[in-house]
Design a protein around this motif. Structure first.
Motif, PDB file in Angstrom:
ATOM      1  N   LEU A  49      28.251   0.917 -24.744  1.00 13.20           N
ATOM      2  CA  LEU A  49      27.088   1.667 -24.289  1.00 13.20           C
ATOM      3  C   LEU A  49      25.960   0.685 -24.051  1.00 13.20           C
ATOM      4  O   LEU A  49      25.512   0.003 -24.975  1.00 13.20           O
ATOM      5  CB  LEU A  49      26.672   2.696 -25.346  1.00 13.20           C
ATOM      6  CG  LEU A  49      25.388   3.474 -25.083  1.00 13.20           C
ATOM      7  CD1 LEU A  49      25.503   4.309 -23.809  1.00 13.20           C
ATOM      8  CD2 LEU A  49      25.060   4.369 -26.267  1.00 13.20           C
ATOM      9  N   ASN A  50      25.530   0.589 -22.785  1.00 12.59           N
ATOM     10  CA  ASN A  50      24.440  -0.321 -22.412  1.00 12.59           C
ATOM     11  C   ASN A  50      24.674  -1.729 -22.969  1.00 12.59           C
ATOM     12  O   ASN A  50      23.806  -2.310 -23.610  1.00 12.59           O
ATOM     13  CB  ASN A  50      23.098   0.230 -22.873  1.00 12.59           C
ATOM     14  CG  ASN A  50      22.750   1.537 -22.194  1.00 12.59           C
ATOM     15  OD1 ASN A  50      23.200   1.820 -21.085  1.00 12.59           O
ATOM     16  ND2 ASN A  50      21.968   2.354 -22.855  1.00 12.59           N
ATOM     17  N   ASN A  51      25.866  -2.271 -22.757  1.00 10.55           N
ATOM     18  CA  ASN A  51      26.273  -3.629 -23.150  1.00 10.55           C
ATOM     19  C   ASN A  51      26.484  -3.836 -24.649  1.00 10.55           C
ATOM     20  O   ASN A  51      26.698  -4.959 -25.078  1.00 10.55           O
ATOM     21  CB  ASN A  51      25.299  -4.690 -22.618  1.00 10.55           C
ATOM     22  CG  ASN A  51      25.345  -4.790 -21.122  1.00 10.55           C
ATOM     23  OD1 ASN A  51      26.414  -4.718 -20.513  1.00 10.55           O
ATOM     24  ND2 ASN A  51      24.190  -4.925 -20.502  1.00 10.55           N
ATOM     25  N   GLU A  52      26.416  -2.785 -25.449  1.00 13.01           N
ATOM     26  CA  GLU A  52      26.688  -2.906 -26.876  1.00 13.01           C
ATOM     27  C   GLU A  52      27.996  -2.195 -27.191  1.00 13.01           C
ATOM     28  O   GLU A  52      28.194  -1.044 -26.801  1.00 13.01           O
ATOM     29  CB  GLU A  52      25.555  -2.290 -27.692  1.00 13.01           C
ATOM     30  CG  GLU A  52      25.735  -2.468 -29.177  1.00 13.01           C
ATOM     31  CD  GLU A  52      24.577  -1.892 -29.970  1.00 13.01           C
ATOM     32  OE1 GLU A  52      24.827  -1.327 -31.046  1.00 13.01           O
ATOM     33  OE2 GLU A  52      23.424  -2.006 -29.521  1.00 13.01           O
ATOM     34  N   GLU A  53      28.913  -2.880 -27.877  1.00 14.21           N
ATOM     35  CA  GLU A  53      30.211  -2.302 -28.197  1.00 14.21           C
ATOM     36  C   GLU A  53      30.262  -1.865 -29.651  1.00 14.21           C
ATOM     37  O   GLU A  53      29.783  -2.576 -30.539  1.00 14.21           O
ATOM     38  CB  GLU A  53      31.328  -3.303 -27.910  1.00 14.21           C
ATOM     39  CG  GLU A  53      31.475  -3.610 -26.438  1.00 14.21           C
ATOM     40  CD  GLU A  53      32.672  -4.486 -26.118  1.00 14.21           C
ATOM     41  OE1 GLU A  53      33.373  -4.922 -27.058  1.00 14.21           O
ATOM     42  OE2 GLU A  53      32.910  -4.723 -24.927  1.00 14.21           O
ATOM     43  N   ASN A  54      30.845  -0.677 -29.882  1.00 14.17           N
ATOM     44  CA  ASN A  54      31.024  -0.139 -31.224  1.00 14.17           C
ATOM     45  C   ASN A  54      32.443   0.377 -31.369  1.00 14.17           C
ATOM     46  O   ASN A  54      32.962   1.044 -30.464  1.00 14.17           O
ATOM     47  CB  ASN A  54      30.060   1.027 -31.491  1.00 14.17           C
ATOM     48  CG  ASN A  54      28.628   0.573 -31.596  1.00 14.17           C
ATOM     49  OD1 ASN A  54      28.271  -0.127 -32.539  1.00 14.17           O
ATOM     50  ND2 ASN A  54      27.804   0.947 -30.629  1.00 14.17           N
ATOM     51  N   ASN A  55      33.069   0.090 -32.506  1.00 20.05           N
ATOM     52  CA  ASN A  55      34.364   0.678 -32.818  1.00 20.05           C
ATOM     53  C   ASN A  55      34.153   2.157 -33.086  1.00 20.05           C
ATOM     54  O   ASN A  55      33.177   2.552 -33.735  1.00 20.05           O
ATOM     55  CB  ASN A  55      34.998   0.003 -34.035  1.00 20.05           C
ATOM     56  CG  ASN A  55      35.397  -1.423 -33.742  1.00 20.05           C
ATOM     57  OD1 ASN A  55      35.812  -1.757 -32.633  1.00 20.05           O
ATOM     58  ND2 ASN A  55      35.267  -2.285 -34.728  1.00 20.05           N
ATOM     59  N   ILE A  56      35.075   2.963 -32.561  1.00 22.23           N
ATOM     60  CA  ILE A  56      34.960   4.412 -32.728  1.00 22.23           C
ATOM     61  C   ILE A  56      36.283   4.978 -33.204  1.00 22.23           C
ATOM     62  O   ILE A  56      37.344   4.362 -33.016  1.00 22.23           O
ATOM     63  CB  ILE A  56      34.535   5.103 -31.415  1.00 22.23           C
ATOM     64  CG1 ILE A  56      35.542   4.810 -30.289  1.00 22.23           C
ATOM     65  CG2 ILE A  56      33.135   4.691 -31.021  1.00 22.23           C
ATOM     66  CD1 ILE A  56      35.316   5.638 -29.041  1.00 22.23           C
ATOM     67  N   GLU A  57      36.209   6.146 -33.827  1.00 25.04           N
ATOM     68  CA  GLU A  57      37.403   6.852 -34.269  1.00 25.04           C
ATOM     69  C   GLU A  57      37.083   8.334 -34.358  1.00 25.04           C
ATOM     70  O   GLU A  57      35.957   8.750 -34.060  1.00 25.04           O
ATOM     71  CB  GLU A  57      37.874   6.311 -35.620  1.00 25.04           C
ATOM     72  CG  GLU A  57      36.868   6.457 -36.731  1.00 25.04           C
ATOM     73  CD  GLU A  57      37.319   5.793 -38.019  1.00 25.04           C
ATOM     74  OE1 GLU A  57      38.354   5.114 -38.025  1.00 25.04           O
ATOM     75  OE2 GLU A  57      36.607   5.966 -39.024  1.00 25.04           O
ATOM     76  N   ARG A  58      38.068   9.106 -34.782  1.00 25.43           N
ATOM     77  CA  ARG A  58      37.886  10.549 -34.912  1.00 25.43           C
ATOM     78  C   ARG A  58      36.588  10.837 -35.671  1.00 25.43           C
ATOM     79  O   ARG A  58      36.283  10.204 -36.668  1.00 25.43           O
ATOM     80  CB  ARG A  58      39.062  11.151 -35.663  1.00 25.43           C
ATOM     81  CG  ARG A  58      38.966  12.643 -35.811  1.00 25.43           C
ATOM     82  CD  ARG A  58      40.142  13.194 -36.565  1.00 25.43           C
ATOM     83  NE  ARG A  58      40.020  14.623 -36.776  1.00 25.43           N
ATOM     84  CZ  ARG A  58      40.753  15.300 -37.628  1.00 25.43           C
ATOM     85  NH1 ARG A  58      41.679  14.678 -38.350  1.00 25.43           N
ATOM     86  NH2 ARG A  58      40.581  16.594 -37.766  1.00 25.43           N
TER      87      ARG A  58
END
Length: 148
Positions: A49-58
């Motif tokens: 999102l807007n060049n920032e990466e985050n790990n995501i899960e359920r």
């Protein structure tokens, strides 16, 4: 930058679309001219999102304002629930509801763009709250698809 248009996804006679889909691999980074809420119902991956990466899960829920650019990446299958809202939906149908001020305060108009980006990139639901949210989302998908 690829821009997704509401006219290509939301019925012209409606201001909202609610659906779920399976995602795997790399999604093209894009922006849209509508508001999007995305919930990760199963699987895991990365949300850029807007060049920032985050790990995501359920349990992850994203509020994406008009003009934000984002993409999902996943090595495994993720099930995502999408709620697409034309800006008119907020100013039209929801402004008559009892919680309109709360809704407007959450994330909407462009004047708040940037403030929201810093405050609430996403929420994560766990346990009972996650299960309750999934029941609500399933009911929304069913209601939308049956046009009740």
């Amino acid at each position: 930058m690829y821009q997704i248009k509401a006219v290509d996804y939301i019925d012209p006679n409606e201001n909202i679309k609610v659906y779920s889909y399976q995602s795997i691999g790399t999604e093209m980074e894009h922006t849209h001219d509508f508001i999007e809420l995305v919930y990760v119902k199963s699987g895991a991956g990365v949300h850029k999102l807007n060049n920032e990466e985050n790990n995501i899960e359920r349990g992850a829920l994203f509020f994406l304002n008009i003009g934000q650019f984002h993409a999902f990446y996943s090595a495994e299958r993720m099930e995502l629930v999408n709620i697409l809202l034309k800006p008119q939906f907020i100013s039209g149908e929801l402004l008559h509801s009892e919680n309109a001020l709360e809704i407007l305060g959450l994330f909407l108009f462009e004047e708040f763009n940037g403030v929201l980006d810093r405050l609430i990139p996403h929420l994560t639901f766990i346990g009972k709250e996650m299960l309750e949210l999934e029941v609500i989302l399933d009911a929304m998908i069913l209601e939308y698809s049956e046009k009740k």
